[in-house]
Design a protein around this motif. Structure first.
Motif, mmCIF file in Angstrom:
data_model
loop_
_atom_site.group_PDB
_atom_site.id
_atom_site.type_symbol
_atom_site.label_atom_id
_atom_site.label_comp_id
_atom_site.label_asym_id
_atom_site.label_seq_id
_atom_site.Cartn_x
_atom_site.Cartn_y
_atom_site.Cartn_z
ATOM 1 N N GLU A 5 162.652 -0.256 -0.856
ATOM 2 C CA GLU A 5 161.888 0.159 0.316
ATOM 3 C C GLU A 5 162.193 1.600 0.697
ATOM 4 O O GLU A 5 162.204 1.948 1.879
ATOM 5 N N ASP B 167 168.800 -5.945 -1.561
ATOM 6 C CA ASP B 167 168.662 -7.028 -2.538
ATOM 7 C C ASP B 167 168.507 -6.464 -3.956
ATOM 8 O O ASP B 167 167.542 -6.749 -4.645
ATOM 9 N N ASP C 136 159.381 -3.240 5.800
ATOM 10 C CA ASP C 136 158.204 -2.424 5.474
ATOM 11 C C ASP C 136 157.335 -2.113 6.694
ATOM 12 O O ASP C 136 156.189 -1.706 6.552
ATOM 13 N N SER D 235 153.673 -4.893 -1.920
ATOM 14 C CA SER D 235 154.299 -6.203 -1.712
ATOM 15 C C SER D 235 155.114 -6.567 -2.939
ATOM 16 O O SER D 235 154.741 -6.262 -4.060
ATOM 17 N N LYS D 236 156.262 -7.220 -2.692
ATOM 18 C CA LYS D 236 157.143 -7.565 -3.804
ATOM 19 C C LYS D 236 156.797 -8.932 -4.382
ATOM 20 O O LYS D 236 157.497 -9.438 -5.245
HETATM 21 N N1 UDP Z 1 162.388 -8.523 -0.201
HETATM 22 C C1 UDP Z 1 163.671 -8.741 -0.660
HETATM 23 N N2 UDP Z 1 163.844 -9.241 -1.920
HETATM 24 C C2 UDP Z 1 162.782 -9.541 -2.732
HETATM 25 C C3 UDP Z 1 161.485 -9.348 -2.245
HETATM 26 C C4 UDP Z 1 161.318 -8.847 -0.970
HETATM 27 O O1 UDP Z 1 164.649 -8.471 0.048
HETATM 28 O O2 UDP Z 1 163.028 -9.991 -3.866
HETATM 29 C C5 UDP Z 1 162.195 -7.968 1.153
HETATM 30 C C6 UDP Z 1 161.282 -6.763 1.234
HETATM 31 O O3 UDP Z 1 161.990 -5.559 1.011
HETATM 32 C C7 UDP Z 1 160.732 -6.856 2.637
HETATM 33 C C8 UDP Z 1 160.645 -8.357 2.873
HETATM 34 O O4 UDP Z 1 161.559 -8.947 1.939
HETATM 35 O O5 UDP Z 1 161.599 -6.296 3.591
HETATM 36 C C9 UDP Z 1 159.241 -8.890 2.661
HETATM 37 O O6 UDP Z 1 158.798 -8.553 1.378
HETATM 38 P P1 UDP Z 1 157.306 -8.049 1.097
HETATM 39 O O7 UDP Z 1 156.925 -7.045 2.126
HETATM 40 O O8 UDP Z 1 157.228 -7.618 -0.318
HETATM 41 O O9 UDP Z 1 156.501 -9.401 1.284
HETATM 42 P P2 UDP Z 1 155.083 -9.590 1.986
HETATM 43 O O10 UDP Z 1 155.086 -8.763 3.232
HETATM 44 O O11 UDP Z 1 154.098 -9.140 0.991
HETATM 45 O O12 UDP Z 1 155.041 -11.062 2.266
#
Ligand code: UDP
Ligand code: MG
Length: 321
Positions: free
Chosen positions: A22, A51, A104, A213-214
């Motif tokens: 991030e 992470d 994020d 997104s991760k």
């Molecule tokens: N995150 C993490 N490990 C992972 C995937 C995501 O710590 O393997 C964190 C990411 O940095 C963010 C939060 O979890 O702070 C939510 O992830 P993301 O924004 O990718 O998910 P979305 O918003 O698409 O559900």
């Protein structure tokens, strides 16, 4: 594990933030979060859990820590997933109230006082319920279907199981920290351990500030399935019931075939129908085996008792993990 050596001045509020690549968000996040925490008028801390990022996130976090005594940084040896990052964050957090939010900027820090107010009303968990979910259509619809599915299969009432923005009181955090299952899905564990006094507040969910997104579609499906089999044996029961129904059906089919054979019924018998019937039965047997296998795999993972995550270093933390 969760006892910090220096608990004399436990902060009133801890904010746990999982971080995975991030670098483009961390500074903007801190710029937004810090004034909110300062405005609370009580000692606060932020626990960032890196992470296993492979970008510049570790350096940025180390810098944040160096400049802000209230910032703790826990760094994983590699990527263990958001659930594990939050798990570790909850163990390092000492606050009387603990907020979990994303890195994020999708979870606006301005909601933090509302979460705290709701906790003070006596809730042990407060869910941030997303009014509108940004992102691709399949995620917007899928998120809602997944939440219904999770509630139906587990029997929990969770307003928004995947919002990633919630608050817990200290007692619930302590209960959660006692558990150590590897395939944990935190909002299920929270619901399971809560006294049922949950609250919900509507939160806005913004677009991701920077980066992507991760999560892939495949990972999202896996999360929902993990949730269900971690907290429920209903899939097993459903498959058993379906198996019984198929058996009853095949008994009827046998009766029908007998009737055709004796000329009591019109004779449109056919190997094709037989094959179809056998395939159905075989299909159910296989899915029953598969379901049993999934649970067995869980037991296997559980008895191995490997740690759920490996910590590389912890900045601003003065105890022994
Ligand atoms: N995150 C993490 N490990 C992972 C995937 C995501 O710590 O393997 C964190 C990411 O940095 C963010 C939060 O979890 O702070 C939510 O992830 P993301 O924004 O990718 O998910 P979305 O918003 O698409 O559900
Ligand atoms: Mg996000």
């Amino acid at each position: 594990m969760n006892a910090r050596a220096n608990t004399n001045h436990a902060p009133a509020v801890s904010v746990v933030i999982p971080v995975y690549n991030e670098e483009g968000n961390l500074k903007a996040l801190w710029d937004e979060l810090k004034p909110v925490l300062d405005g609370l008028g009580a000692p606060c801390e932020a626990v960032f859990v890196d992470d296993g990022s492979s970008d510049r996130s570790p350096e940025i976090l180390a810098d944040l820590h160096a400049r802000n005594p209230e910032v703790t940084v826990v760094r994983f040896a590699r990527n263990f997933g958001q659930q594990m990052a939050n798990t570790a964050g909850l163990r390092f957090a000492r606050g009387k109230a603990v907020i979990i939010m994303d890195a994020d900027l999708q979870t606006p820090a301005e909601h933090i006082p509302e979460f705290l107010a709701k906790l003070r009303e006596g809730c042990d968990i407060v869910y941030g319920v997303r009014e509108r979910i940004p992102g691709p259509l399949y995620r917007r619809i899928g998120t809602r279907i997944a939440n219904r599915f999770i509630c139906a299969m587990t029997g929990f009432e969770i307003p928004d199981s995947a919002s990633g923005f919630l608050a817990l009181d200290r007692a619930l955090v302590e209960r959660v920290n006692r558990y150590n299952d590897r395939s944990r899905y935190l909002s299920g564990l929270f619901a399971w351990l809560s006294y049922g006094r949950y609250g919900a507040i509507p939160v806005t969910r913004r677009q991701r500030f920077s980066g992507e997104s991760k999560y892939t579609f495949h990972q999202l499906v896996r999360i929902v399935l993990t949730f269900v089999y971690s907290f429920s044996v209903r899939p097993l029961r459903l498959i058993l019931a379906a198996g019984a129904a198929v058996l009853a059906l095949s008994a009827a089919a046998f009766a029908w075939a007998g009737a055709v054979h004796l000329g009591l019924a019109p004779g449109a018998s056919g190997p094709a129908w037989l094959t179809a019937g056998m395939l159905t039965i075989a299909g159910f047997q296989l899915s029953a085996l598969g379901a049993a296998g999934v649970y067995t795999a869980e037991v296997y993972a559980g008895v191995r008792e490997r740690p759920s995550y490996v910590i590389w270093e912890a900045l601003g933390w003065d105890g022994t993990p």
